[in-house]
Write a protein that holds these residues in place. Structure first.
Motif, short mmCIF file in Angstrom:
data_model
loop_
_atom_site.label_atom_id
_atom_site.label_comp_id
_atom_site.label_asym_id
_atom_site.label_seq_id
_atom_site.Cartn_x
_atom_site.Cartn_y
_atom_site.Cartn_z
N ILE A 134 0.67 -1.27 -0.08
CA ILE A 134 -0.20 -0.01 0.13
C ILE A 134 0.78 1.20 -0.10
N SER A 135 0.49 2.25 -0.86
CA SER A 135 1.52 3.26 -1.26
C SER A 135 0.77 4.59 -1.16
N GLU A 136 1.16 5.66 -0.54
CA GLU A 136 0.58 7.05 -0.82
C GLU A 136 1.16 7.63 -2.22
N ASP A 137 2.16 7.04 -2.82
CA ASP A 137 2.41 7.73 -3.98
C ASP A 137 2.54 6.69 -5.04
N PRO A 138 1.50 6.19 -5.71
CA PRO A 138 1.61 5.03 -6.68
C PRO A 138 2.18 5.34 -7.82
N SER A 139 1.90 6.38 -8.39
CA SER A 139 2.42 6.55 -9.63
C SER A 139 3.72 6.60 -10.19
N ARG A 140 4.77 6.27 -9.07
CA ARG A 140 6.17 6.17 -9.26
C ARG A 140 6.26 4.72 -9.52
N TYR A 141 5.46 3.64 -9.41
CA TYR A 141 5.47 2.17 -9.80
C TYR A 141 4.30 1.50 -10.63
N GLY A 142 4.57 0.62 -10.76
CA GLY A 142 3.37 -0.44 -11.33
C GLY A 142 2.30 -0.49 -10.28
N VAL A 143 0.98 -0.38 -10.88
CA VAL A 143 -0.40 -0.39 -9.90
C VAL A 143 -1.07 -1.60 -10.25
N ALA A 144 -1.71 -2.23 -9.35
CA ALA A 144 -2.60 -3.42 -9.52
C ALA A 144 -4.16 -2.94 -8.90
N VAL A 145 -5.04 -3.26 -9.77
CA VAL A 145 -6.39 -3.21 -9.27
C VAL A 145 -6.66 -4.96 -8.97
N ILE A 146 -7.45 -5.03 -7.67
CA ILE A 146 -7.78 -6.38 -7.30
C ILE A 146 -9.48 -6.45 -7.26
N ASN A 147 -9.77 -7.72 -7.16
CA ASN A 147 -11.18 -8.12 -6.96
C ASN A 147 -11.14 -9.49 -6.20
N ARG A 148 -11.71 -9.27 -4.87
CA ARG A 148 -11.40 -10.41 -3.93
C ARG A 148 -10.19 -10.96 -3.98
N GLU A 149 -9.81 -12.33 -4.63
CA GLU A 149 -8.61 -12.81 -4.44
C GLU A 149 -7.52 -12.49 -5.46
N ARG A 150 -8.04 -11.93 -6.61
CA ARG A 150 -7.41 -11.89 -7.94
C ARG A 150 -6.84 -10.71 -8.13
N VAL A 151 -6.09 -10.35 -8.94
CA VAL A 151 -5.44 -8.93 -9.74
C VAL A 151 -6.20 -9.13 -11.07
N VAL A 152 -6.92 -7.96 -11.21
CA VAL A 152 -7.74 -7.97 -12.51
C VAL A 152 -7.13 -7.04 -13.56
N HIS A 153 -6.44 -6.28 -12.99
CA HIS A 153 -5.82 -5.17 -14.03
C HIS A 153 -4.60 -4.61 -13.36
N LEU A 154 -3.52 -4.41 -14.37
CA LEU A 154 -2.16 -3.84 -14.02
C LEU A 154 -1.82 -2.62 -14.97
N VAL A 155 -1.09 -1.75 -14.47
CA VAL A 155 -0.81 -0.51 -15.30
C VAL A 155 0.72 -0.19 -14.69
N GLU A 156 1.40 0.25 -15.62
CA GLU A 156 2.86 0.46 -15.16
C GLU A 156 2.84 2.38 -15.03
N LYS A 157 3.36 2.80 -13.79
CA LYS A 157 3.55 4.01 -13.67
C LYS A 157 2.39 4.97 -14.16
N PRO A 158 1.21 4.84 -13.71
CA PRO A 158 0.00 5.48 -14.42
C PRO A 158 0.10 6.98 -13.84
N ALA A 159 -0.32 7.89 -14.66
CA ALA A 159 -0.29 9.43 -14.06
C ALA A 159 -1.51 9.50 -13.15
N VAL A 160 -2.71 8.66 -13.45
CA VAL A 160 -3.87 8.67 -12.57
C VAL A 160 -3.90 7.14 -12.17
N PRO A 161 -3.33 6.87 -10.71
CA PRO A 161 -3.49 5.68 -10.33
C PRO A 161 -4.75 5.03 -10.20
N PRO A 162 -4.96 3.91 -10.70
CA PRO A 162 -6.42 3.35 -10.43
C PRO A 162 -6.55 2.65 -9.05
N SER A 163 -5.55 2.57 -8.06
CA SER A 163 -5.56 2.01 -6.82
C SER A 163 -4.31 2.47 -6.10
#
Ligand code: G1P
Length: 367
Positions: A134-163
């Motif tokens: 868990i990060s307060e500054d996600p846009s410097r990294y790859g960011v993951a979106v989860i749904n229950r037990e699974r990762v459903v979406h990933l994006v590398e260094k997004p300007a607008v982090p989805p999580s």
């Protein structure tokens, strides 16, 4: 399970230190970053570790050796150009064969033990498992979106982090990642991103699970991050026998005081000084008329006289004398000399002002 450590990057964000050495060998609490990672792997069931190396391969091979020191076998895999993390995985295909593997980026430092992550992977019906933080500054990294037990979406260094869940550099894959990499195209920065490959794995029907980090985790991508990781490791030193440092002895002290934990190697002499732990000192170190610490690391064969240093890493062979201000949040390279001309006498440091130094190996500053 095998392990793959990615240690081939050129470390441009770590200049000037990476002009003369590999970033993965920078000493955090007096032990190279890479050694901390191998320490963790060696405490798991894994016996086979591959290390991806680039132009820095001689230095890394010399420092790490064949793995006997850890009771593991180390294979070096040469990646001629740093074309991305997924490209590095493909380069290691012969080494990995069809075994599942844990992959760790060679600049990651973290507190948790990997045995738990590996156990978690075997328990879950997944193709990949990624460690999220868990990060307060996600846009410097790859960011993951989860749904229950699974990762459903990933994006590398997004300007607008989805999580706020960032992808750490710790992943477990089965062989299906290879097919996903084959279907991945290079990113805007021209690299085959592992984040894109995992996203592709999901699109191809693969199942990607996750675990959350326990305790601190740090990508030592910048000098500030590295110093923070150094602080975090030192905070975990609770007793003189903790194993982060090679020796961990009590130093010899003449007319000196210390508070908190001070660990030292062989042949360390401290005179007329005050040390405020946590402080880690290498071997063959001489300290006279200094204030050191907290969070200060002094490498082997350093000579310090008339200095005030906190929250800094001074690498092996450095000589610093009679610098007036307090050296703070600094990184000083190997065999650096900083000294006042014609000063025979050791002078008391002036604690009124701080200086921040970022000085590469073999530099000389005479004032
Ligand atoms: C890499 C990965 C990124 C991940 C990070 C963690 O980034 O591409 O997804 O969050 O490592 O350390 P890099 O450090 O190469 O910019």
């Amino acid at each position: 399970m095998k392990a793959l450590i990615l240690s081939g990057g050129s470390g441009t964000r770590f200049r000037p230190f990476t002009y003369s050495g590999a970033k993965q060998l920078l000493p955090a609490a007096n032990r190279p970053i890479l050694f901390h990672i191998i320490d963790k792997l060696a405490r798991t069931e894994i016996k086979d570790i591959g290390i991806i190396v680039g132009d820095n391969h001689c230095e890394i091979e010399l420092a790490v050796g064949d793995g006997k020191a850890w009771n593991v076998a180390i294979t070096y895999i040469y990646q001629p150009q740093p074309l991305g993390l997924a490209h590095a995985v493909k380069t290691a295909a012969d080494f990995l064969q069809d075994a599942p593997f844990i992959m760790i980026l060679g600049d990651n430092l973290f507190r948790m033990e990997l045995t738990d992550v590996i156990r978690d992977y075997y328990k879950k019906p997944v193709n990949s498992l990624i460690l999220l933080h868990i990060s307060e500054d996600p846009s410097r990294y790859g960011v993951a979106v989860i749904n229950r037990e699974r990762v459903v979406h990933l994006v590398e260094k997004p300007a607008v982090p989805p999580s706020n869940l960032i992808i750490t550099g710790i992943y477990i894959f089965d062989h299906t990642i290879m097919d996903a990499i084959d279907h991945t195209i290079p990113s805007a920065r021209g690299e085959l991103e592992i984040t894109d490959a995992i996203q592709k794995q999901i699109e191809l029907g693969g199942v990607v699970g996750y675990a959350l980090t326990e305790g601190w985790w740090k990508d030592t991508g910048s000098i500030d991050d590295f110093l923070e990781a150094n602080r975090l490791i030192m905070d975990d030193i609770k007793t003189d026998s903790d194993s982060v440092c090679s020796t961990g002895r009590e130093p010899k002290m003449n007319d000196s005081t210390k508070q908190g934990i001070v660990l030292a190697g062989e042949d360390v002499l401290i005179s007329d000084s005050h040390l405020s732990g946590p402080v880690v000192l290498g071997s063959h170190v001489s300290i006279t008329g200094c204030h050191l610490g907290p969070y200060t690391v002094i490498g082997d064969n350093c000579v310090l006289a008339g200095c005030d240093i906190d929250n800094s890493v001074i690498m092996e062979g450095a000589r610093i004398t009679n610098l007036k201000g307090r050296i703070s949040a600094s990184l000083i390279g190997k065999h650096t000399v900083i000294e006042k001309q014609d000063s025979e006498q050791i002078q008391a440091p002036d604690r009124e002002y701080s200086i921040y130094l970022c000085i590469g190996d073999d530099s000389k500053i005479i004032f």
